[in-house]
Write an enzyme that holds these catalytic residues in place. Sequence first.
Site, PDB file in Angstrom:
ATOM      1  CD  GLU A  59       0.769  -0.284   3.099  1.00  0.00           C
ATOM      2  OE1 GLU A  59       1.601   0.297   3.817  1.00  0.00           O
ATOM      3  OE2 GLU A  59       0.822  -1.499   2.833  1.00  0.00           O
ATOM      4  CG  ASP A  60       4.745   0.660   1.177  1.00  0.00           C
ATOM      5  OD1 ASP A  60       4.450   0.094   0.102  1.00  0.00           O
ATOM      6  OD2 ASP A  60       5.493   0.132   2.014  1.00  0.00           O
ATOM      7  CG  ASN A  61       5.663   1.359  -4.846  1.00  0.00           C
ATOM      8  OD1 ASN A  61       5.052   1.375  -5.904  1.00  0.00           O
ATOM      9  ND2 ASN A  61       6.942   1.656  -4.772  1.00  0.00           N
TER      10      ASN A  61
END
Length: 465
Positions: free
Chosen positions: A278-280
């Site tokens: 989810e971060d990327n």
Amino acid sequence: MTTNTSHPSLDVDLPTDSVASPWIFSLAAVGAVWYIILWALSILGCQTGRRRYRNRPRSPLASAASFSVPGVSVLRPLKGLDTNLYENLESTFTQEYPSFEVLLSVADERDQALPIVRELMSKYPHVDAKIIVGEEHVGENPKVNNLIRPYRQAKNDILWVIDSNIMSTPGTMARAVDALQGHDRAGRKIGVVHHIPFAYAPESRIGSRIDEAFLNTNHAKMYLAINAVAIDSCVVGKSNMYRRSDVERVNGSRKPLEQQGSVDTPRGLQAFGKYMAEDNMLASAIWHELGMRHDLSCDVARNVVGKMTFMDYVHRRVRWIRVRKHMVLLATVLEPFTECILVSAIGAWAFHWLFNFSIPIFLLLHYALWIYVDLDVYNSLAGHPLPESLRWEFMLGWAAREILTLPIFFYAVFGNEVQWRGTRYEMLWNGEVKLANQGSTAKRWWHWIRQPPKGYEAVNGSAPP
């Protein structure tokens, strides 16, 4: 009398050489160009590390009045007792910034991290800190589910999301806010500030040393180079800062807002609960949908590596590769051709064929320079040279990492399942994730093979094992 002066052997050899030579020359030229490109990226990463991390000035925001700086909400999702958890969390309470709150979230009220959190809240009563218990299910990603409530309850627009195994220096928050308020060279607004992971292994475990060597050398070098070139989003979510008002505008489609039309899709953090990385994906959405850019501050995300066994390291690398394969397939396929051993083989063959360069001398120079650059990157991120007490362990970890790169890659690239915090997931081609069936792939295949055909009736009521 006529003398035959023809040479049949020449008639056979010349066509073969004339056909083969252009192909070999072309392959050797491509190999030499690729080798030069990889070295250019390595030097760029090394120089970026020197320029950015060897001088960490104090931000003026650290000593400014609280009313004159933007407030920051620190979101720390927790689960269990991570290595060095007390010191990791304490580093948030001791930030040199005049206006911030700390939101510490757990999914379960029985979580073992809660006593440590309460102890720190008692030790630093002047810090605006709050415990949030209970997750909200918006997807299969447990980290996003754990973050939804603090994300919505945060008082400030600027959010700093930090993993529980990350420790930061006191000036990190102020310098990150400085970077977030800036613009890139083309004048585009900064939407995400991220920190490069720097691994620290307090105990001598083989997996920990290999992971430490990987994160602090080759990974860091390429991470810095890719972000310096800045042709696309490249973010690891160990420690990221962004604005909630920006996140609320994106939906993960990675299409510019003006091209999305009136499609009614979820926006905000909840839209990213279906992704493993989810971060990327969030950083990529801010890049592509809002046209903003990213920046690295001059701080590292000090990643404290626990008692990692050899297989722990292998499973972690397999997870990274399989997640990336479903997000950036081309970059994942090219990844082996950026690694030290394969690059050395390509370069040695190409330069030998083109320039008759000695292969042993070429390999000796290659490995000496590659190790020198890797250690220079380590020095920049750590702020000091590699300690003598760790030198041999670190170099053995470095060598093991390089040797294991291709075997791990080939094992990982042909699978779709990953294991994260005790749960097995199946990666989908669009980067999304779903819960996998219980048991290993091999066991499930064996179970399927052992199933009786339809209409089969076991003798004496017995079932096949």
